[in-house]
Design an enzyme around this catalytic site. Structure first.
Site, PDB file in Angstrom:
ATOM      1  N   HIS A  14       0.826  -1.122   0.015  1.00 17.69           N
ATOM      2  CA  HIS A  14       0.058  -0.123   0.126  1.00 17.69           C
ATOM      3  C   HIS A  14       0.720   1.146  -0.106  1.00 17.69           C
ATOM      4  O   HIS A  14       1.930   1.488   0.711  1.00 17.69           O
ATOM      5  CB  HIS A  14      -1.041   0.046   1.395  1.00 17.69           C
ATOM      6  N   ASP A  16       0.984   4.115   1.478  1.00 21.11           N
ATOM      7  CA  ASP A  16       1.526   4.978   2.626  1.00 21.11           C
ATOM      8  C   ASP A  16       2.353   3.930   3.314  1.00 21.11           C
ATOM      9  O   ASP A  16       3.204   4.213   4.181  1.00 21.11           O
ATOM     10  CB  ASP A  16       0.231   4.972   3.539  1.00 21.11           C
ATOM     11  N   LYS A  17       1.946   2.624   3.356  1.00 21.06           N
ATOM     12  CA  LYS A  17       3.039   1.500   3.981  1.00 21.06           C
ATOM     13  C   LYS A  17       4.413   1.603   3.058  1.00 21.06           C
ATOM     14  O   LYS A  17       5.484   1.257   4.078  1.00 21.06           O
ATOM     15  CB  LYS A  17       2.326   0.209   4.001  1.00 21.06           C
ATOM     16  N   GLU A  43      10.639  11.764   6.869  1.00 26.54           N
ATOM     17  CA  GLU A  43       9.009  11.654   6.207  1.00 26.54           C
ATOM     18  C   GLU A  43       9.513  11.098   4.876  1.00 26.54           C
ATOM     19  O   GLU A  43      10.428  11.725   4.244  1.00 26.54           O
ATOM     20  CB  GLU A  43       8.591  12.827   6.467  1.00 26.54           C
ATOM     21  N   GLU A  56      15.080  15.417   9.777  1.00 27.31           N
ATOM     22  CA  GLU A  56      16.126  16.011  10.338  1.00 27.31           C
ATOM     23  C   GLU A  56      16.972  14.644  11.035  1.00 27.31           C
ATOM     24  O   GLU A  56      16.153  14.002  11.707  1.00 27.31           O
ATOM     25  CB  GLU A  56      15.790  16.707  11.578  1.00 27.31           C
ATOM     26  N   LYS A 159      -5.878  -4.121   0.496  1.00 26.05           N
ATOM     27  CA  LYS A 159      -6.453  -3.849   1.742  1.00 26.05           C
ATOM     28  C   LYS A 159      -7.540  -4.632   2.003  1.00 26.05           C
ATOM     29  O   LYS A 159      -7.986  -5.497   1.387  1.00 26.05           O
ATOM     30  CB  LYS A 159      -7.214  -2.427   1.564  1.00 26.05           C
ATOM     31  N   PHE A 225      -8.322  -4.001 -10.380  1.00 20.93           N
ATOM     32  CA  PHE A 225      -7.144  -3.298  -9.595  1.00 20.93           C
ATOM     33  C   PHE A 225      -6.025  -3.562 -10.212  1.00 20.93           C
ATOM     34  O   PHE A 225      -4.836  -4.106  -9.581  1.00 20.93           O
ATOM     35  CB  PHE A 225      -7.490  -3.669  -8.322  1.00 20.93           C
ATOM     36  N   ASP A 233      -1.926   6.038  -6.576  1.00 21.98           N
ATOM     37  CA  ASP A 233      -2.199   6.700  -5.174  1.00 21.98           C
ATOM     38  C   ASP A 233      -1.065   7.230  -4.565  1.00 21.98           C
ATOM     39  O   ASP A 233      -0.207   6.355  -4.238  1.00 21.98           O
ATOM     40  CB  ASP A 233      -3.323   6.071  -4.338  1.00 21.98           C
ATOM     41  N   ALA A 234      -0.834   8.480  -4.507  1.00 25.32           N
ATOM     42  CA  ALA A 234       0.429   8.903  -3.675  1.00 25.32           C
ATOM     43  C   ALA A 234       0.253   8.209  -2.254  1.00 25.32           C
ATOM     44  O   ALA A 234      -0.635   8.008  -1.605  1.00 25.32           O
ATOM     45  CB  ALA A 234       0.385  10.194  -3.616  1.00 25.32           C
ATOM     46  N   ARG A 239       0.437   7.982   7.800  1.00 29.77           N
ATOM     47  CA  ARG A 239      -1.158   8.144   7.392  1.00 29.77           C
ATOM     48  C   ARG A 239      -1.956   6.703   7.780  1.00 29.77           C
ATOM     49  O   ARG A 239      -3.120   6.813   7.673  1.00 29.77           O
ATOM     50  CB  ARG A 239      -1.347   8.159   6.061  1.00 29.77           C
ATOM     51  N   LYS A 240      -1.241   5.971   8.250  1.00 22.17           N
ATOM     52  CA  LYS A 240      -2.129   4.572   8.538  1.00 22.17           C
ATOM     53  C   LYS A 240      -1.930   4.351  10.306  1.00 22.17           C
ATOM     54  O   LYS A 240      -1.751   3.154  10.789  1.00 22.17           O
ATOM     55  CB  LYS A 240      -1.656   3.388   7.849  1.00 22.17           C
ATOM     56  N   LYS A 260      10.784   7.497  13.077  1.00 16.08           N
ATOM     57  CA  LYS A 260      11.484   8.238  14.415  1.00 16.08           C
ATOM     58  C   LYS A 260      12.388   7.076  14.984  1.00 16.08           C
ATOM     59  O   LYS A 260      11.966   6.154  15.252  1.00 16.08           O
ATOM     60  CB  LYS A 260      10.048   8.480  14.955  1.00 16.08           C
ATOM     61  N   LYS A 264      12.082   9.477  20.237  1.00 16.69           N
ATOM     62  CA  LYS A 264      10.663  10.085  20.002  1.00 16.69           C
ATOM     63  C   LYS A 264       9.688   9.265  20.869  1.00 16.69           C
ATOM     64  O   LYS A 264       9.480   7.982  20.276  1.00 16.69           O
ATOM     65  CB  LYS A 264      10.431  10.192  18.514  1.00 16.69           C
ATOM     66  N   ASP A 266       6.575   9.425  20.687  1.00 16.26           N
ATOM     67  CA  ASP A 266       5.571   8.963  19.821  1.00 16.26           C
ATOM     68  C   ASP A 266       5.549   7.322  19.519  1.00 16.26           C
ATOM     69  O   ASP A 266       4.460   6.865  19.737  1.00 16.26           O
ATOM     70  CB  ASP A 266       5.455   9.684  18.568  1.00 16.26           C
TER      71      ASP A 266
END
Length: 366
Positions: A14, A16-17, A43, A56, A159, A225, A233-234, A239-240, A260, A264, A266
């Protein structure tokens, strides 16, 4: 009273992955070439034969040529060799630069890399102590990848979405059956029906007797598909985040994990919160447990700890406060996170669950 809860997952192909895996491959490389002073926050954006990197770093001993090689190898490993997104045809733009000196002031002494809230959750719905909808969504795509490795008509992009019917209260409900299944998988031209057959086969392998004659199927519901991945799709890192965690069954603090380094919170504190919740459930202190941690940038200890469960939540919270070091350094040391070089593999099919990683281990002495 019965209710239905739905979660989704995405494959390693996918868009985003793909971005997550590239970002985490650079974290892996940075940590492997560096030491505890290495900092990475990267990113990734992927689109038609194009990858842009931004972020960074500090003490990041990876050359620009090595960065490009890491990106190409990761895309190749995922399986992209289509005209619109081919590992050997990628235009790679590297805008990674040095970490801000102001941020370094707070993190060089292992204060939290940023402020934020993080959640960890576990329950006894599945052997992985994950909520059933996200667990089974992941399992379908793992099975689909196994099939893809044997059958070249399937592409990397896919998906899944699983609607689970529960009997009982919101948290304590018992999994009864699968109400609906959605699977969309990339395939070669002219092979839509074969793709649907293979997708259904993957679901049956993953879900077994939970599927019944009332289960509703949606297999490639829009039809073809063929154009998939970043060409269709960018994709962007982070985003997931619901796929990465509990499928919406438990809260999310909003911060992404991938790209990260462990300073971090997060990432590291979310991993710790999951480990805490999982051990609470494993020790039968509760059937389910939700833990929130919060941090301030540059501050070593959490600004708050909150435990919610169907057990003795206050006693659990007291035990955690008195026995577990929740500072970034304490978390990093417990899980040896600066010597873990496999973040890019761990970021697919969720960061938690049936995985051989330190933050999924059972036992308070890990």
């Amino acid at each position: 009273m019965n209710y239905i809860f739905t979660s989704e997952s995405v494959s390693d192909g996918h868009p985003d992955k793909v971005a997550d895996q590239i970002s985490d491959a650079l974290v892996d490389a940075g940590l492997k070439a560096g030491d505890s002073t290495t900092r990475v926050a990267v990113e990734t954006l992927v689109t038609t034969n194009h990858v842009t990197l931004a972020g960074e770093v500090k003490n990041f001993n990876v050359s620009k040529d090595e960065v490009k090689e890491i990106v190409r190898n990761k895309v190749k490993d995922i399986g992209y060799e289509q005209d619109g997104f081919h590992w050997d045809k990628l235009n790679i733009y590297n805008e990674i630069h040095s970490q801000s000196a102001d941020i370094a002031l707070g993190t060089d002494d292992f204060g939290a890399g940023d402020q934020g809230i993080m959640f960890g959750y576990a329950c006894n719905h599945t052997d992985s102590m994950m909520p059933a909808p996200i667990h089974y969504s992941h399992e379908i795509l793992k099975e689909l990848k196994n099939i893809r490795n044997l059958d070249s008509i399937l592409g990397p992009d896919a998906k899944s979405q699983v609607s689970v019917e529960y009997e009982g209260a919101r948290r304590e409900g018992i999994v009864k059956r699968i109400d609906q299944i959605v699977i969309s998988t990339q395939h070669t031209a002219g092979e839509i029906e074969t793709a649907r057959i293979l997708a259904k086969q993957a679901a049956h392998h993953a879900l077994g007797d939970l599927i019944d004659d009332k289960t509703v199927w949606h297999l490639n519901p829009t039809g073809n598909f063929v154009i998939g991945g970043p060409d269709g799709d960018a994709g962007v890192t982070g985003r997931k985040i619901i796929v990465d965690t509990y499928g919406g069954f438990a809260p999310h603090g909003g911060g992404a994990f991938s790209g990260k380094d462990p300073t971090k919170v997060d990432r590291s504190a979310a991993y710790m919160a999951r480990w805490l919740a999982k051990n609470v459930v494993a020790d039968e202190m509760a059937d389910w447990c939700n833990i929130q941690l919060s941090y301030a940038i540059g501050v070593k200890q959490p600004t708050s700890i909150y435990v919610e469960s169907n057990g003795y939540s206050k006693s659990i919270e007291k035990f955690i406060r008195e026995n577990i070091d929740l500072s970034p350094k304490g978390i990093i040391d417990r899980f040896d996170m600066f010597n873990f070089y496999n973040y890019s593999e761990n970021c697919v099919y969720g960061h938690f669950g049936d995985k051989d990683v330190p933050w999924e281990k059972i036992g308070w002495d890990v």
